[in-house]
Write an enzyme that holds these catalytic residues in place. Structure first.
Site, PDB file in Angstrom:
ATOM      1  N   HIS A   1       0.768  -1.156   0.122  1.00 34.50           N
ATOM      2  CA  HIS A   1       0.120  -0.038   0.146  1.00 34.50           C
ATOM      3  C   HIS A   1       0.773   1.310  -0.128  1.00 34.50           C
ATOM      4  CE1 HIS A   1      -3.256  -2.759   0.842  1.00 34.50           C
ATOM      5  NE2 HIS A   1      -2.865  -2.723   2.193  1.00 34.50           N
TER       6      HIS A   1
ATOM      7  N   ASP B   1       4.233  -8.086   0.748  1.00 31.30           N
ATOM      8  CA  ASP B   1       4.610  -8.974   1.668  1.00 31.30           C
ATOM      9  C   ASP B   1       3.463 -10.097   2.033  1.00 31.30           C
ATOM     10  OD1 ASP B   1       2.711  -7.466   2.867  1.00 31.30           O
ATOM     11  OD2 ASP B   1       3.841  -6.499   4.510  1.00 31.30           O
TER      12      ASP B   1
END
Length: 470
Positions: free
Chosen positions: A75, A226
């Protein structure tokens, strides 16, 4: 140095707190060398600090490595000008200043259902699209300079190989302007969010594609986010759901179909293999334990002892651990709340137990949410730093109500990035089958404790509803 028959790959995890590097055997996944460097503890940072950390963490590790993969925190907003220079410090996923922008954007596009159908997720302050709106509203002169927007892993991959910036569908799916179901950007949403501006975006690579090569010839894979990298490392199959207890808490499993949750609880992400990764996220996970230990003026080992000394249910104490606001439920301005406090249960033991139970109840709500969107939950794979806590291991099976296994401690995100690098290097249809993950199955609760687990979850849900009403 590696033996003559070994081909080595490296995986990089550029996380919120640090850069971790794992050098692995491309055939078996065996970890051979590691490196680490810290990041600043902040919610906005100059991306150059990531590059410095990457160079420090890889110093002396990569001479005989054939391929590299980079996984990064999802993000984050990296903005570049026409010369490729950073316009402003990157806003990270845990920067909640764009909460108002998230609410505005949700309304402007026609509500939560319209967003879920368009990009698989409903905007919250974490998503890149909301940070771009905040920048357009609050820093218009800087926004006018933005020629290109990247994610953290995109920027690091670009620094490694140069040329055309690239990304992958997994990380792109967390921006709020990419449709995982259609595999394409929604440039119209980007333009609307960014005040009529339409900066360039990285080209989206397929799961096994290469981003290019470094100056010394090392192949660089597409990279990913991730959570996607962790799923790749754990080789998730049907019925497997990961609960990750790091800075944030995440719950995710793989799916063949793209979810679209109009409540916004489940983000409809893509994974790193061509499938989908329905995910629920809490802002508050391991730091709940460290904050409680600090309050009680004890070390984490003593917090474990205190929590294990209390009975399940913590004597009726219920902690809503919204210490940094919360994302699931979407309460960015919320604070932590302690319910059920009485003179008889005001003990360090009960408070420690309530902290562990409260943290895990937030993730249990995430399990319910992904289950409601077609993910079968046969077992939980508990990972992250807090998964090593004795009290967490004791309480998790009680709160989750399903079998819980703890894989061997490992840097799963970095290992997933290394596995992706090995996949790009091999050029095969599927990622290499690495050596199996060893895991410890936690003891299942006694019947009475399992029943208490249901009561703990219900008290947590009732308290959550009360905070919503306030």
């Amino acid at each position: 140095m590696n033996s003559n028959d070994e081909v080595l790959v490296a995986g990089v995890d550029s996380s919120t707190q640090s850069t971790k590097v794992m050098v692995c055997d491309a055939r078996t996944g065996r970890v051979l060398r590691t490196g680490r460097a810290e990041h600043p503890d902040t919610t906005e940072v100059d991306p150059a600090r990531w590059w410095t950390a990457l160079n420090k963490a890889t110093d002396g590790l990569l001479d005989d490595v054939a391929a590299i993969g980079v996984a990064g925190q999802q993000h984050g907003m990296v903005t570049l000008d026409d010369d490729g220079e950073v316009v402003r410090p990157a806003l990270l996923w845990n920067d909640t200043r764009s909460a108002g922008a998230a609410a505005d954007l949700t309304t402007e596009l026609g509500g939560a259902r319209a967003w879920a159908e368009a990009v698989g997720s409903v905007p919250v302050a974490s998503f890149t699209v909301t940070k771009l709106r905040w920048m357009a509203d609050h820093e218009p002169e800087l926004a006018d300079r933005v020629a290109r927007v990247m994610l953290p892993h995109d920027w690091l991959t670009w620094r490694l190989v140069g040329g055309e910036p690239v990304t992958d569908r997994g990380d792109a799916s967390g921006t709020g302007y990419f449709s995982p179901a259609k595999g394409a950007y929604r440039a119209d949403i980007l333009e609307r969010a960014f005040g009529g501006r339409r900066p360039e975006l990285p080209r989206v690579l397929g799961p096994a594609e290469s981003a290019g090569r470094t100056e010394d010839g090392k192949l660089v894979s597409a990279g990913t986010g991730d959570n996607m990298a962790a799923a790749l490392a754990l080789e998730l199959g049907p019925g497997d759901v990961v609960v990750s207890l790091g800075t944030s808490g995440t719950v995710f499993g793989v799916s063949e179909a793209p979810p679209a949750d109009p409540t916004g609880t489940v983000a409809g992400f893509a994974d790193a293999t061509g499938r989908f990764l329905p995910l629920a996220c809490t802002l508050n996970a391991a730091r709940v334990l460290t904050a409680t230990a600090r309050l009680l003026n004890v070390e984490l080992t003593e917090l474990d002892r205190l929590a294990l000394s209390a009975a399940p249910g913590a004597g009726g104490l219920t902690l809503l651990p919204y210490l940094d606001g919360e994302r699931t439920p979407n309460l960015p301005e919320a604070a932590g709340s302690l319910f059920g406090l009485r003179r008889a249960n005001m003990t360090p033991e009960n408070l420690a137990r309530a902290a562990v139970e409260g943290m895990l109840c937030g993730l249990a709500a995430g399990l319910d949410a992904v289950r409601a969107h077609g993910i079968e939950v046969r077992r939980v794979l508990l990972i992250g730093g807090a998964a090593q806590s004795e009290s967490v291991r004791a309480v998790a099976p009680i709160v989750f109500g399903v079998p819980v296994v703890v894989p061997e401690p490992a840097e799963h995100v970095a290992i997933g990035a290394a596995r992706q690098a090995a996949w790009a290097l091999a050029g095969t249809p599927q990622p290499p089958a690495w050596q199996g993950n060893t895991a410890v199955r936690l003891d299942e609760p006694a019947e009475a404790d399992a029943a208490e687990g249901e009561r703990i979850r219900q008290r947590h849900a009732d308290s959550r509803d009360l905070v919503h009403e306030l």
